[in-house]
Design a protein around this motif. Structure first.
Motif, PDB file in Angstrom:
ATOM      1  N   ALA A   1      35.388  37.760  36.978  1.00  0.00           N
ATOM      2  CA  ALA A   1      36.051  36.905  37.957  1.00  0.00           C
ATOM      3  C   ALA A   1      35.069  35.913  38.553  1.00  0.00           C
ATOM      4  O   ALA A   1      33.873  36.203  38.689  1.00  0.00           O
ATOM      5  CB  ALA A   1      36.670  37.753  39.069  1.00  0.00           C
TER       6      ALA A   1
ATOM      7  N   ALA B   1      40.178  36.682  36.212  1.00  0.00           N
ATOM      8  CA  ALA B   1      40.661  36.291  37.540  1.00  0.00           C
ATOM      9  C   ALA B   1      39.873  35.092  38.042  1.00  0.00           C
ATOM     10  O   ALA B   1      38.669  34.980  37.806  1.00  0.00           O
ATOM     11  CB  ALA B   1      40.541  37.447  38.526  1.00  0.00           C
TER      12      ALA B   1
ATOM     13  N   ARG C   1      48.134  28.630  39.424  1.00  0.00           N
ATOM     14  CA  ARG C   1      48.958  29.820  39.212  1.00  0.00           C
ATOM     15  C   ARG C   1      50.232  29.473  38.447  1.00  0.00           C
ATOM     16  O   ARG C   1      50.643  30.203  37.527  1.00  0.00           O
ATOM     17  CB  ARG C   1      49.303  30.474  40.542  1.00  0.00           C
TER      18      ARG C   1
ATOM     19  N   HIS D   1      44.650  36.167  36.417  1.00  0.00           N
ATOM     20  CA  HIS D   1      45.149  36.392  37.771  1.00  0.00           C
ATOM     21  C   HIS D   1      44.583  35.279  38.652  1.00  0.00           C
ATOM     22  O   HIS D   1      43.368  35.203  38.872  1.00  0.00           O
ATOM     23  CB  HIS D   1      44.712  37.756  38.285  1.00  0.00           C
TER      24      HIS D   1
ATOM     25  N   ASP E   1      45.032  42.982  42.447  1.00  0.00           N
ATOM     26  CA  ASP E   1      46.180  42.083  42.491  1.00  0.00           C
ATOM     27  C   ASP E   1      46.639  41.754  43.906  1.00  0.00           C
ATOM     28  O   ASP E   1      47.666  41.104  44.087  1.00  0.00           O
ATOM     29  CB  ASP E   1      47.351  42.653  41.682  1.00  0.00           C
TER      30      ASP E   1
END
Length: 377
Positions: free
Chosen positions: A159, A189, A205, A216, A337
């Motif tokens: 991430a 992510a 997104r 994500h 999440d």
């Protein structure tokens, strides 16, 4: 069951705090519970764990944290209060693992009887102020059933927690370029942290969802305050710039955001003063110990030292302003999440570095932003 007892005094001293810690450990052993007593030289990790889990409990709706002059008051939702005076007095660890509870024994902290009423799984053991010169100590009942946690550790992902798109005035990267490059690098992510706006995060997104991308996207914003910047992750709306640092943090907390302090020791920019960071530390989720775009590496070293001193979890981000700079710094951590699962995952994070020439990245930023595409604002 395993409990860590953190003592504020060196263990070779003979005083109320060390005696309370020993008595607690003995009482736990008599009940068949393993207790590890650690002194101040080894307590930083446990205090960081306590702060991290406090924030996870707040994000999950179990607690509300209220700043006080002496520290933070933790209010169980729907129940009475207990005080966290600077360190974690008592803290259940709600993720899977081998530590069930962290107890801090010091001369200032204590847990009121109301805490027992708020949590039926807790019971008082060891000494109390009534029978010894020591704070009241609370620990988890040895026979407490361990329910499966929805916030259990997940498989690790990569991430980047600090990056920009062309919704920031100083960046030309489109959300399409950002997502494509993230997948090439194997990221799972991205926190899209455009300056003073969540629009880029929503756009990224939407792009990821429309194309079924395994990314994500955390809708976020890097908000400029009167003394430095602070990132709110999992924001739904913009937080206005120009407030004080403390007011900005409070505004983010009010909407349940994960609070991430970027480049906190970069002296080439405005940064929050150390006393302010110390006061707000219990309300901060993550302290950026590695920023991939700083001109001087010692600023990252300073940030790591401050995070250790304040017992704060550390994070990393590229601070990408050109696509070439994506994931120059980032994290490997369990998948998450929402703010609560992220607050827990950050404790298992590993910093990843992929350094690039800062001067080259700055030059590309300058050339590309001169003719950058206009975002659909």
């Amino acid at each position: 069951m395993r409990i860590v007892v953190v003592c504020s005094r060196p263990l070779d001293r003979d005083d109320a705090e060390t005696e309370a810690a020993r008595t607690l450990a003995t009482g736990l052993a008599d009940r068949g519970v393993e207790a590890i007593v650690i002194g101040p030289a080894r307590s930083a990790a446990a205090l960081t764990e306590g702060r991290r889990v406090l924030r996870a409990l707040e994000h999950s709706g179990s607690l509300a944290l209220q700043p006080t002059d002496g520290g933070v008051r933790a209010v169980p939702v729907g129940g009475p209060t207990f005080t966290w005076a600077g360190h974690a007095n008592v803290q259940r660890v709600i993720r899977g693992g081998d530590v069930d509870l962290v107890v801090c024994v010091d001369g200032e902290g204590w847990v009121a009887d109301a805490a027992l009423e708020a949590s039926p799984t807790l019971e008082r053991i060891g000494t109390t102020a009534a029978d010894a010169a020591a704070p009241l100590i609370v620990a988890a009942a040895a026979d407490r059933a361990r329910a499966p946690s929805p916030l259990a550790p997940a498989d690790p992902i990569l991430a980047d927690f600090h990056l920009h798109t062309n919704y920031s005035p100083d960046c030309a990267t489109t959300v399409e370029q950002l997502c494509d490059r993230a997948l090439e690098l194997g990221l799972g992510a991205l926190a899209v942290t455009d300056h003073d706006t969540v629009t880029g995060g929503y756009a990224a997104r939407a792009h990821a969802e429309a194309h079924g991308l395994p990314l994500h996207i955390v809708v976020s914003s890097e908000v400029k305050t009167r003394t430095g910047e602070v990132i709110g992750m999992y924001l739904e709306d913009d937080i206005p710039p120009g407030l004080s640092f403390a007011d900005t943090v409070e505004a983010m907390r009010a909407v349940g955001a994960f609070i991430y302090v970027p480049h906190p020791c970069d002296r080439m920019h405005a940064i929050p003063p150390a006393p302010l960071l110390e006061r707000l530390a219990p309300l901060i989720d993550c302290f950026e110990a590695v920023n991939g775009r700083l001109m001087r590496e010692r600023f990252n070293d300073d940030a790591q030292a401050v995070a250790t001193r304040l017992a704060l979890p550390v994070g990393a981000g590229s601070d990408e302003h050109v696509i070439d700079g994506l994931f120059t710094a980032g994290l490997e951590l369990p998948a998450f999440d929402d703010p609560a699962s992220l607050a827990l995952a950050i404790g298992d994070a590993r910093i990843v570095r992929n350094p690039r020439s800062i001067l080259a990245l700055q030059a590309r930023k300058w050339f590309r932003t001169r003719s950058r595409p206009v975002s659909a604002e």
